[in-house]
Write a protein that holds these residues in place. Sequence first.
Motif, PDB file in Angstrom:
ATOM      1  N   MET A  75      53.384 -63.180  85.189  1.00  0.00           N
ATOM      2  CA  MET A  75      53.033 -62.160  86.183  1.00  0.00           C
ATOM      3  C   MET A  75      54.044 -62.121  87.324  1.00  0.00           C
ATOM      4  N   ARG A  76      54.492 -63.339  87.716  1.00  0.00           N
ATOM      5  CA  ARG A  76      55.465 -63.375  88.811  1.00  0.00           C
ATOM      6  C   ARG A  76      56.742 -62.633  88.415  1.00  0.00           C
ATOM      7  N   GLU A  77      57.150 -62.807  87.129  1.00  0.00           N
ATOM      8  CA  GLU A  77      58.362 -62.118  86.668  1.00  0.00           C
ATOM      9  C   GLU A  77      58.187 -60.608  86.745  1.00  0.00           C
ATOM     10  N   THR A  78      56.979 -60.129  86.413  1.00  0.00           N
ATOM     11  CA  THR A  78      56.698 -58.681  86.488  1.00  0.00           C
ATOM     12  C   THR A  78      56.829 -58.188  87.922  1.00  0.00           C
ATOM     13  N   ILE A  79      56.282 -58.961  88.855  1.00  0.00           N
ATOM     14  CA  ILE A  79      56.340 -58.569  90.269  1.00  0.00           C
ATOM     15  C   ILE A  79      57.786 -58.566  90.763  1.00  0.00           C
ATOM     16  N   GLU A  80      58.540 -59.617  90.403  1.00  0.00           N
ATOM     17  CA  GLU A  80      59.927 -59.718  90.871  1.00  0.00           C
ATOM     18  C   GLU A  80      60.796 -58.612  90.275  1.00  0.00           C
ATOM     19  N   ASN A  81      60.580 -58.303  88.994  1.00  0.00           N
ATOM     20  CA  ASN A  81      61.360 -57.232  88.364  1.00  0.00           C
ATOM     21  C   ASN A  81      61.071 -55.884  89.026  1.00  0.00           C
ATOM     22  N   TYR A  82      59.771 -55.664  89.317  1.00  0.00           N
ATOM     23  CA  TYR A  82      59.410 -54.409  89.988  1.00  0.00           C
ATOM     24  C   TYR A  82      60.061 -54.332  91.367  1.00  0.00           C
ATOM     25  N   LEU A  83      60.018 -55.452  92.121  1.00  0.00           N
ATOM     26  CA  LEU A  83      60.587 -55.455  93.472  1.00  0.00           C
ATOM     27  C   LEU A  83      62.110 -55.358  93.433  1.00  0.00           C
ATOM     28  N   TYR A  84      62.724 -55.907  92.390  1.00  0.00           N
ATOM     29  CA  TYR A  84      64.179 -55.791  92.227  1.00  0.00           C
ATOM     30  C   TYR A  84      64.571 -54.307  92.122  1.00  0.00           C
ATOM     31  N   ASP A  85      63.889 -53.590  91.221  1.00  0.00           N
ATOM     32  CA  ASP A  85      64.189 -52.163  91.037  1.00  0.00           C
ATOM     33  C   ASP A  85      63.883 -51.370  92.297  1.00  0.00           C
ATOM     34  N   LEU A  86      62.775 -51.710  92.967  1.00  0.00           N
ATOM     35  CA  LEU A  86      62.386 -50.994  94.181  1.00  0.00           C
ATOM     36  C   LEU A  86      63.405 -51.201  95.290  1.00  0.00           C
ATOM     37  N   THR A  87      63.902 -52.433  95.411  1.00  0.00           N
ATOM     38  CA  THR A  87      64.893 -52.742  96.453  1.00  0.00           C
ATOM     39  C   THR A  87      66.203 -52.013  96.194  1.00  0.00           C
ATOM     40  N   LYS A  88      66.602 -51.907  94.928  1.00  0.00           N
ATOM     41  CA  LYS A  88      67.848 -51.198  94.595  1.00  0.00           C
ATOM     42  C   LYS A  88      67.785 -49.740  95.027  1.00  0.00           C
ATOM     43  N   LYS A  89      66.552 -49.189  95.077  1.00  0.00           N
ATOM     44  CA  LYS A  89      66.387 -47.772  95.426  1.00  0.00           C
ATOM     45  C   LYS A  89      65.859 -47.598  96.855  1.00  0.00           C
ATOM     46  N   TYR A  90      66.014 -48.630  97.678  1.00  0.00           N
ATOM     47  CA  TYR A  90      65.447 -48.595  99.035  1.00  0.00           C
ATOM     48  C   TYR A  90      65.964 -47.394  99.826  1.00  0.00           C
ATOM     49  N   SER A  91      65.070 -46.752 100.555  1.00  0.00           N
ATOM     50  CA  SER A  91      65.456 -45.723 101.527  1.00  0.00           C
ATOM     51  C   SER A  91      64.506 -45.814 102.710  1.00  0.00           C
TER      52      SER A  91
END
Length: 916
Positions: free
Chosen positions: A1-17
């Motif tokens: 589950m932690r990997e799922t959360i980190e992967n989601y946050l990784y993608d979200l951070t790359k698209k930060y605005s």
Amino acid sequence: MRETIENYLYDLTKKYSQADKTKFSASSISEQVGLNRSTVSSYLNEAFRQQTLLKIKTYPVSFLHKKAFTETFFETQYLEYNSFEELFAEAPSRTKEKDPLETVIGAFGSLKEKINQIKTAAMYPNGGLPVMLLGASGSGKTFLAEKIYEYMVEKQIIDFSAPYVAHNCAQYFNNPELLSSVLFGYAKGAFTGADTNKEGLLDAADGGVLFLDEVHRLSEEGQEKLFTFMDTGEYSPIGNDSIKKKANIHLIFATTENIESTFLPTFLRRLPVVVSLPNFYERPQPERLQLIDQFFIQESNILQKELSVSSKVIHFLIDADLEGNVGKVKNLIKFACGNAYAKQDDNQKINIKLLDIPVENLLQPYPTVKMDSQYNINERVYLPNTEIQPNLETSERKKLKTFFTRLLEDYKKIESGSLSPTQFISFATENVILLMDEFIFFTPEDRETSFFSFITYNIRSAFQFMNENYGFDQDGNKTLSIANYLYVKESQDFLFDNADWANLKNSLLQFLEEQMKDEVWLARRFLNSLSLHMDNEVLDEDIVFIAFYLHSMNLALTNSNNIKAIVLAHGYSTASSMANVANRMLQKNIFQAYDMPLGITVNEVEKKVLQYIENYQVERGLIVLIDMGSLNIITEKLMTKIQSPLLVIDSFNTPLLLEVGNLINNSQTIFEISEQINDFLPIRKQLATPKTDKKKAVITCCYTGMGSAVQIKEILQKSLGETEETVTVLPYDYQKLKENKRRELPFQMYNVLAIVGTENPEIDNVPYFGLDKLVNGELIDDFVQIMVQKFAIDGEALKQELIFNFSLKKMVENLTILDADRVLNLVSASIGEMQRVLEITFDANKKYLLFLHISCMIERILRKEEVDKQEDIQSYIKSNRLAMEKIHRCLQNIEEKYTIKISDLELRLINDIIFN
């Protein structure tokens, strides 16, 4: 589950605005990954302690993926920050901030004017201007609104922490009154259920941006309240008009509806900036491909896989009928990638085929799917975690980019003095030749298919236009090279993100206008003609490249200096029909036609004429034939704007067009044409010459022809040195000057300071300087005095140059490649013999003229160059046979020494010099 959360946050951070800050809280993340908030919060804090995440101690607390943030923005010094502002304050200084609006695909293409409108609205003083975005669902209105907000933050129009509030009004379809309460807030008791005072969207957006999507759902009363706020900056909550609140907000509206039928006229008047966005299939094809590339890159990053997409998938997405919806295209790409990933998750490279797209989408577009994309796009490969996608660019495009990079680097060397303008042009021309030679042998895979055939066909059409109007010949290599150049570029402005190009483009174009005037002019005309056929934009980079290509051909235009003529007539096809008949009968494209509506104004006619002058070379003059007497006031309007003579003829018919066309074909001047058509028909006309400040000129002429006049010009220019940049030295026909005086073209185009030549054409108030007087020094001081009065030059230095260059020996050296001493000795002996045989003593001027003429004649014969034909040569020989035979005997020593034969045409010229 932690990997799922980190992967989601990784993608979200790359698209930060800035617009997405609320998405980084534990509660927001829990909604997206489908886990309860406490579990997500626990994992986030654990990852923070292990230095995988950054923590922002806002309320609520936010988390960013450290690795993704470093890859996208910069290396952070700490793991914990009090605010997003504190985090980004740590960013290293940049010389040039990236403009968020310029990152929008199409910002330098189909959306260029729209982006400029938006920037104007954002930068407008006192709170900016409200913007209305129009477009079909999925055309990118919400995305663009977010970019507008980022632009305002970037340009410090609003604070970094300013709110961005987005609200979709579509949910209030059945309750527009509720929408008003959400927008303005409401007072306790305003309606049933209003148990407390409630702030609205205007309160929440104060100091920032409010984006109202589908704003047409607002009731008429709500529109009135909103435009009152736009006028005054004040509003009242629903249910209590006695309360007056203030807010400073940048308003962005969006709708899919026709604004004329859905909004009050009083509301529309408050919207100075209305931007209509094209749907996906109204975009140029290169932009559609860029959007598709962008969506696949995003999926490659999400899946962390290399994606290989078949050409059929790309063509389908570019051309199929998918309602023109960018969002739908994006979702199809997401589904296709997910579908392929589910089948190939063990592979490092995911192959995406046409069958990965939902079947209903594959079936529905037929038969409207085009599948005939202009470009034959091969399989495309997308790599994760990289901004540069090397597989998306062909080697030919890379070579073109390298050419422009080197060109700009070399251009910068001109300013530093390490490269001369001549060297710069030479290097660039050589590089263009190498590229074009390579393009001749470059074979696109779809050379026989639609787009390449489309390009070559239209290039041939453009060449035909250039040939008819400017004598610019075409051949197979030119067509093939330019076709391949345009094919490789795919009509894209691939220098839009090049900082050097943005900074140097205007300066470079101005430099080329000065150094390669004809080539740049021709490149513009050629590309303008081509763009009309291909319906694409003329790019500055193409003008530069094609200009260098034309420069490599050493062009000589056969028709560029002719007088131009246009026909202006009211009616659907009156002008074009008559001009077409005249051009066919004359077997030459002389007349350009403009069919005008009956209600056209004089200002509009003036605009058409000025556009023509801008697009065509009219140095020798322009003839305008019009069909209404009231239009002749155009002459007065143009007199201060033209740079060449203008003849306006009031009324016309086919015989008159043929007469004017014949006179143009016979190289008559515009002044001669004006006089001669009086004898042809009783017509009204006006002849105007420029009233603008004229450039200064010195005319050179020679009794024996233009060849010697050109040579005198070259010697004079050498003497003047840098001064020649401000004074034009113009060789001209002596006989025309003698006969027509000030009616000749140079006196209409220039302020003529002096005439230098071998015979005086006797023009009032224009000083004449005979070459013999310059050679013996008698008039050098007078000539220098004129130059010193008009220009800031060193008079003594000019005098020394003139004395040196106009000595008889130096003149012969300058005019010929022969040994000056040998030539002068032979010519001197011949002149002495002529005086003895003819029993004449030549004065200094005649003797000097004979020296120059015979010296040039010897070289002309050796080069096998002929003099102008003389129709009356036989009758002339009969009348002057004895004198010509004597002159010929006196020149035998020259014939023997150089093994040449002096023709009767040459003997006639010498006879004229002696006895005229």
